[in-house]
Design an enzyme around this catalytic site. Structure first.
Site, PDB file in Angstrom:
ATOM      1  N   LYS A 191      12.773 -38.236  -9.776  1.00 30.10           N
ATOM      2  CA  LYS A 191      13.982 -38.469 -10.565  1.00 30.10           C
ATOM      3  C   LYS A 191      14.004 -37.447 -11.690  1.00 30.10           C
ATOM      4  O   LYS A 191      13.120 -37.428 -12.544  1.00 30.10           O
ATOM      5  CB  LYS A 191      13.981 -39.885 -11.123  1.00 30.10           C
ATOM      6  N   LYS A 244      16.590 -37.848  -6.667  1.00 24.00           N
ATOM      7  CA  LYS A 244      17.773 -38.124  -7.466  1.00 24.00           C
ATOM      8  C   LYS A 244      17.891 -37.129  -8.601  1.00 24.00           C
ATOM      9  O   LYS A 244      16.902 -36.898  -9.287  1.00 24.00           O
ATOM     10  CB  LYS A 244      17.648 -39.546  -8.026  1.00 24.00           C
TER      11      LYS A 244
HETATM   12  C1  PBG Z   1      18.223 -46.113 -15.094  1.00 25.32           C
HETATM   13  C2  PBG Z   1      19.049 -45.400 -14.091  1.00 25.32           C
HETATM   14  C3  PBG Z   1      19.883 -44.281 -14.305  1.00 25.32           C
HETATM   15  C4  PBG Z   1      20.518 -44.058 -13.073  1.00 25.32           C
HETATM   16  C5  PBG Z   1      20.024 -44.989 -12.169  1.00 25.32           C
HETATM   17  N1  PBG Z   1      19.085 -45.793 -12.812  1.00 25.32           N
HETATM   18  C6  PBG Z   1      20.230 -43.513 -15.500  1.00 25.32           C
HETATM   19  C7  PBG Z   1      19.246 -42.846 -16.319  1.00 25.32           C
HETATM   20  O1  PBG Z   1      18.120 -42.574 -15.926  1.00 25.32           O
HETATM   21  O2  PBG Z   1      19.641 -42.574 -17.456  1.00 25.32           O
HETATM   22  C8  PBG Z   1      21.560 -42.997 -12.822  1.00 25.32           C
HETATM   23  C9  PBG Z   1      22.509 -43.276 -11.726  1.00 25.32           C
HETATM   24  C10 PBG Z   1      23.749 -42.467 -11.711  1.00 25.32           C
HETATM   25  O3  PBG Z   1      23.935 -41.528 -12.510  1.00 25.32           O
HETATM   26  O4  PBG Z   1      24.594 -42.769 -10.867  1.00 25.32           O
HETATM   27  N2  PBG Z   1      17.021 -45.566 -15.398  1.00 25.32           N
HETATM   28 ZN    ZN Z   2      16.065 -46.407 -17.338  1.00 27.20          ZN
END
Ligand code: PBG
Ligand code: ZN
Length: 322
Positions: A191, A244
Site C-alpha cells: 500500500k 494499492k
Molecule cells: C484506510 C484506507 C484508505 C483507503 C483504504 N483504506 C485511505 C488511506 O490510507 O488514507 C483508500 C481507498 C481509496 O482511496 O479508495 N487506511
Molecule cells: Zn488507515
C-alpha cells in the site's frame, strides 16, 4: 504474409481470441457506513458514492446483490473518535452493526472488513500516536481487537490496511485464539502513500489531522520493497495480498503475480475513480470504454480480485455483453 488482422475482422472473431476476460466475480464494491439514522449522504469528490446509515443500506444492498459481484469491502464511520480508536473494537460499533445487518439479510455477499484505525482515531492516523510519532507495536493489539470484533460480527474476510509491521501475524494469532481460524486475511501488503486516496478521505472522514502517512505507507518509487512487504505478509499468514493503488502501480501488480501464487487483489482507488468520473462528466472521455479498459488492464497485469467503485456499473455492462 503475416496478417494479425485476420483475427480482428469481426466482434465475434475478436471475442473468440480475447486473452483476458473480466468476470463479475472478480469485482468487490466498497461501501461506507456512517453512524446515525436516516442518512444517505453523497460524497462530493466521488459521484454516485454515498455514505449510508445502517437503516438506509437497503437503498444500495439489493442492487449490489442483483449485480452478481462477489461482495463488498466495508468501511465504518463512527460518531465518536478518540486517541485509542475505541469505536473500532466496540462490538456494537457502526461497522459491527452494519456487518451483522448485511450478513443477516444478504448471507451470500462476501463481506470484507477493512481493518484500520484512521476512521476511528481523533487524529486520523492509522495507528496510536505519541507526539508526532506513529507507534507500531502499540497499535497491534488494537488491530487485533478490531479484527476479532469484526469477525464476531460476521465478516467473511479481514483486510488490514494500516501498514504497521507485524500486523498480519498478530491478527492471525488473535483470530485463531478466538475461534476464527477459518477466517482468511486479505492484507493490504503493498500500500503506497498516494495522493490518489484524497477523495476516500472525504468519504471515510479519515484524513490525518497532522503530517502524512509516509512513515508507514510505502514510497511510490519502490518495487523491490513491495515484493519484500508481500513476501513478509505471506510468511506471517496472509491468505491473499493486495496492491494499492492499481493503475499507477501495474508493474508492482505484475511482479507480484510473477512471484507469488496466492490470490492477488488490486484496489482501483478513489482518486482513480474521481478522475474518470470528472472527465466523463465534462464529455471528454467515454466512461464505459475507459472503465472497461482500466479494469481489463488491471486484470491483465495479474489481479484476481479488483476492488472498485465502478463495480456495479461494470457488472451491468458485462451483462449487456452476454
Ligand atoms: C484506510 C484506507 C484508505 C483507503 C483504504 N483504506 C485511505 C488511506 O490510507 O488514507 C483508500 C481507498 C481509496 O482511496 O479508495 N487506511
Ligand atoms: Zn488507515
Amino acid at each position: 504474409m503475416r496478417r494479425f488482422r485476420r483475427l480482428r475482422v469481426s466482434p465475434q472473431m475478436r471475442a473468440m481470441v480475447r486473452e483476458t476476460r473480466l468476470s463479475k466475480k472478480d469485482l468487490i464494491y466498497p461501501v461506507f457506513v456512517i453512524e446515525g439514522e436516516n442518512i444517505k449522504k453523497p460524497v462530493e469528490s466521488m459521484p454516485e458514492v454515498c455514505q449510508y446509515s445502517v437503516d438506509r443500506l437497503e437503498e444500495i444492498l439489493p442492487r449490489i446483490e442483483k449485480s452478481g459481484i462477489s461482495g463488498i469491502l466495508i468501511f465504518g464511520i463512527p460518531k465518536h473518535k478518540d486517541e485509542q480508536a475505541t469505536s473500532a473494537y466496540d462490538d456494537n460499533g457502526v461497522t459491527q452493526q452494519a456487518i451483522r445487518y448485511i450478513k443477516e439479510h444478504y448471507p451470500k455477499l462476501i463481506v470484507i472488513a477493512d481493518v484500520c484505525l484512521c476512521e476511528y482515531t481523533s487524529h486520523g492516523h492509522c495507528g496510536m500516536v505519541c507526539g508526532e510519532r506513529i507507534l507500531n507495536d502499540e497499535t497491534l493489539p488494537l488491530l487485533c481487537k478490531m479484527s476479532v470484533s469484526l469477525a464476531k460480527a460476521g465478516a467473511d474476510v479481514i483486510a488490514p490496511s494500516d501498514m504497521m509491521d507485524g500486523r498480519v501475524a498478530a491478527i492471525r494469532t488473535a483470530l485463531d485464539e478466538n475461534g476464527f481460524a477459518d477466517i482468511p486475511i486479505l492484507s493490504y501488503s503493498a500500500k503506497f502513500a498516494s495522493a490518489y486516496y484524497s477523495p476516500f478521505r472525504d468519504a471515510a472522514e479519515s484524513a490525518p489531522g497532522f503530517g502524512d502517512r509516509k512513515t508507514y505507507q510505502m514510497d511510490g518509487a519502490n518495487l523491490r520493497e513491495a515484493l519484500r512487504e508481500i513476501a513478509d505478509d505471506i510468511d506471517e499468514g496472509a491468505d491473499m495480498v493486495m496492491v494499492k493503488p492499481a493503475l499507477a502501480y501495474l508493474d508492482v501488480l505484475k511482479a507480484a503475480r510473477d512471484n507469488f501464487a496466492l490470490p492477488i487483489a488490486a484496489y482501483n482507488v478513489s482518486g482513480e475513480y474521481a478522475m474518470v468520473k470528472a472527465a466523463a462528466k465534462l464529455g471528454w472521455i467515454d466512461e464505459k470504454k475507459i472503465v472497461t479498459e482500466n479494469l481489463i488492464g488491471i486484470k491483465r497485469a495479474g489481479a484476481d480480485i479488483i476492488i472498485t467503485y465502478h463495480a456495479l456499473d461494470a457488472a451491468e455492462w458485462l451483462e449487456e455483453e452476454l
